[in-house]
Enzyme design. Sequence first.
Site, mmCIF file in Angstrom:
data_model
loop_
_atom_site.group_PDB
_atom_site.id
_atom_site.type_symbol
_atom_site.label_atom_id
_atom_site.label_comp_id
_atom_site.label_asym_id
_atom_site.label_seq_id
_atom_site.Cartn_x
_atom_site.Cartn_y
_atom_site.Cartn_z
ATOM 1 N N ASN A 1 0.837 -1.199 0.000
ATOM 2 C CA ASN A 1 0.000 0.000 0.000
ATOM 3 C C ASN A 1 0.866 1.241 0.000
ATOM 4 O OD1 ASN A 1 -0.494 1.889 2.554
ATOM 5 N ND2 ASN A 1 0.155 -0.123 3.323
ATOM 6 N N ASN B 1 4.902 6.010 3.497
ATOM 7 C CA ASN B 1 4.185 6.732 2.450
ATOM 8 C C ASN B 1 3.992 8.229 2.709
ATOM 9 O OD1 ASN B 1 3.813 4.268 0.980
ATOM 10 N ND2 ASN B 1 2.302 3.711 2.535
ATOM 11 N N THR B 2 4.573 8.741 3.795
ATOM 12 C CA THR B 2 4.572 10.191 4.040
ATOM 13 C C THR B 2 6.026 10.627 4.031
ATOM 14 O OG1 THR B 2 2.525 10.163 5.319
ATOM 15 C CG2 THR B 2 4.020 11.998 5.735
ATOM 16 N N ASN C 1 5.636 -1.730 11.428
ATOM 17 C CA ASN C 1 4.878 -1.238 10.285
ATOM 18 C C ASN C 1 5.274 -2.052 9.037
ATOM 19 O OD1 ASN C 1 3.310 0.599 8.631
ATOM 20 N ND2 ASN C 1 3.624 2.107 10.257
ATOM 21 N N PHE D 1 -1.784 8.087 4.312
ATOM 22 C CA PHE D 1 -2.592 8.689 5.394
ATOM 23 C C PHE D 1 -3.846 9.388 4.868
ATOM 24 C CE2 PHE D 1 1.186 9.407 8.580
ATOM 25 C CZ PHE D 1 1.267 8.039 8.765
ATOM 26 N N LYS E 1 5.273 3.333 17.167
ATOM 27 C CA LYS E 1 5.257 2.260 16.163
ATOM 28 C C LYS E 1 6.435 2.421 15.218
ATOM 29 C CE LYS E 1 2.253 -0.056 12.820
ATOM 30 N NZ LYS E 1 0.864 -0.176 12.349
ATOM 31 N N SER F 1 5.347 4.932 8.822
ATOM 32 C CA SER F 1 4.727 4.702 7.518
ATOM 33 C C SER F 1 5.693 5.143 6.432
ATOM 34 C CB SER F 1 3.433 5.495 7.397
ATOM 35 O OG SER F 1 3.058 5.541 6.033
HETATM 36 C C1 LIG Z 1 -3.804 -0.975 3.449
HETATM 37 C C2 LIG Z 1 -2.972 -0.761 4.674
HETATM 38 C C3 LIG Z 1 -3.022 0.477 5.317
HETATM 39 C C4 LIG Z 1 -2.254 0.703 6.465
HETATM 40 N N1 LIG Z 1 -2.339 1.915 7.084
HETATM 41 C C5 LIG Z 1 -1.645 2.116 8.242
HETATM 42 C C6 LIG Z 1 -1.776 3.332 8.943
HETATM 43 O O1 LIG Z 1 -2.532 4.230 8.564
HETATM 44 N N2 LIG Z 1 -1.037 3.497 10.075
HETATM 45 C C7 LIG Z 1 -0.201 2.525 10.554
HETATM 46 O O2 LIG Z 1 0.425 2.704 11.589
HETATM 47 N N3 LIG Z 1 -0.089 1.328 9.913
HETATM 48 C C8 LIG Z 1 -0.788 1.114 8.780
HETATM 49 N N4 LIG Z 1 -0.667 -0.086 8.127
HETATM 50 C C9 LIG Z 1 0.275 -1.098 8.649
HETATM 51 C C10 LIG Z 1 -0.406 -2.139 9.532
HETATM 52 O O3 LIG Z 1 -0.948 -1.544 10.690
HETATM 53 C C11 LIG Z 1 0.612 -3.230 9.954
HETATM 54 O O4 LIG Z 1 1.624 -2.629 10.732
HETATM 55 C C12 LIG Z 1 1.247 -3.927 8.756
HETATM 56 O O5 LIG Z 1 0.320 -4.097 7.714
HETATM 57 C C13 LIG Z 1 1.823 -5.306 9.136
HETATM 58 O O6 LIG Z 1 0.804 -6.177 9.587
HETATM 59 P P1 LIG Z 1 0.089 -7.282 8.637
HETATM 60 O O7 LIG Z 1 1.205 -8.029 7.939
HETATM 61 O O8 LIG Z 1 -0.704 -8.131 9.564
HETATM 62 O O9 LIG Z 1 -0.749 -6.521 7.689
HETATM 63 C C14 LIG Z 1 -1.428 -0.333 6.962
HETATM 64 C C15 LIG Z 1 -1.393 -1.574 6.321
HETATM 65 C C16 LIG Z 1 -2.146 -1.797 5.194
HETATM 66 C C17 LIG Z 1 -2.089 -3.158 4.514
#
Ligand SMILES: Cc1cc2nc3c(=O)[nH]c(=O)nc-3n(C[C@H](O)[C@H](O)[C@H](O)COP(=O)(O)O)c2cc1C
Length: 353
Positions: A109, A176-177, A241, A113, A212, A174
Site C-alpha cells: 500500500n 508513504n509520508t 509497520n 494517510f 510504532k 509509515s
Molecule cells: C492498506 C494498509 C493500510 C495501512 N495503514 C496504516 C496506517 O494508517 N497506520 C499505521 O500505523 N499502519 C498502517 N498499516 C500497517 C499495519 O498496521 C501493519 O503494521 C502492517 O500491515 C503489518 O501487519 P500485517 O502483515 O498483519 O498486515 C497499513 C497496512 C495496510 C495493509
Amino acid sequence: MALTDFVLPFLHRLDPERAHWLTVRALASGLGPRMLADPDPCLTSQVFGLTFPSPIGLAAGFDKDAEAVRACLALGFGFVEIGTVTPRAQAGNPKPRLFRLTQDRAVINRMGFNNAGAERAENRLANARMRPLSGPVGVNIGKNKDSDDAAADYAACTTRLAPYADYLTINVSSPNTPGLRALQSPDQLRVLVTAVKDAAAAIGAVPPILIKIAPDLEEADLRAIALVAQDPDVAGLIISNTTITRPDTLRDPQKGQIGGLSGAPLFERSTEVLRRVYALTEGNVPLIGVGGVASAEDAYAKIRAGASLIQLYSALVYTGPGLVGRITQALPDLLRADGFTMLSQAVGADSRD
Ligand SMILES: Cc1cc2nc3c(=O)[nH]c(=O)nc-3n(C[C@H](O)[C@H](O)[C@H](O)COP(=O)(O)O)c2cc1C
C-alpha cells in the site's frame, strides 16, 4: 448478507480499495459476523495498565476513521487500533494505491494517510464510547503531509483524541509520508513523546503512549530506540509497520509497486526485530508484535519472541474475519502444550530457553 469468509471470492474480484471500502461500510452498517464465544480466560492480560480480553488486535490502517470500532471488536478482536489520524483531513496519494500480491499472501500500500481528520475521528470515537466497549481502543496518530511542524501535529491530534483513546500510538514508520520515518531518530522521538505527553497532560487525560516502528531499522537504530523506549513516558512499542524492502521470495507480478509491503513475507523480519528489541530492553518494555500473522502458530511465535500483544491486518484480506476466532480458539492449546497456564508466562519464552 452477513460479511463472512464466503464473501471473499466476491471481494477479490473488485479493485482492492473498493473491496476495503465495501467491507468497512458493511461492518459500519452492522452486517459483520459476531464471535459468540468469549475468549478463554487464560488469554486475558494486563498490559500498560489496561485489561485485554484477548491479545489479538486489529492493526492500524483498517479502520482509519473509527467508522466501525464496535463491529471490529465484535469480530473477536481483543482490541482495535484506529487511524492513522492526522490533524486535518487529507486525500492521500493518487489511486491506485493498494495492491494484492495474491501469490505471496501479501499487500503493498501507498495510501499516504488518507483520512477524515481528527475532528471526525473525535466525534465517531465519542459516539462509539457512549456504551462500554468489549476491549481497549488505541488511537494511532500522524502528521499531515504538508505540515512542517511534526510535533505540533502530533500534539493537535492528542488534544482532540486522548480523551477517547485507551492508548495513543505515535506512528513514525509509515513509508508513504515523505520524511516521516526520519522521526524515528532518538532526538526527534523524544521531542514527539514530550509534545504528546504535554498535550495530554494539559487536558488531564494521559493515556499510555506507544511508538510504532519500521522493520527496516538497522541494529544501531534499534539500540537507540530501545533506550528511548525505556523512558517512563513511553508505555511500549509496536513492531512493526510495513517494509520498503522486497524479499527475493516474492513472486506476484505486483511486487514492483512502490509502497509498504505487509502480510506473510513480512513475518520473519518483523519477528526478528521484535525479538531483538525484547532482548535490548530486557523484557522491561511491553511490545505489540505485528507483521504477517495469519495463524495461531504465527501469533504464538511472536508471543514467544517477546510480544505481549499481537495485531494483524493483511491476513484478513486472504482468510476473512473468521481467522480472528480461529486464532483465539487455538491459542490456549498452544500455551498449554508448552506448560503455560497464562498468556503472560509465554511472553519472551524463547529468550529464556
Ligand atoms: C492498506 C494498509 C493500510 C495501512 N495503514 C496504516 C496506517 O494508517 N497506520 C499505521 O500505523 N499502519 C498502517 N498499516 C500497517 C499495519 O498496521 C501493519 O503494521 C502492517 O500491515 C503489518 O501487519 P500485517 O502483515 O498483519 O498486515 C497499513 C497496512 C495496510 C495493509
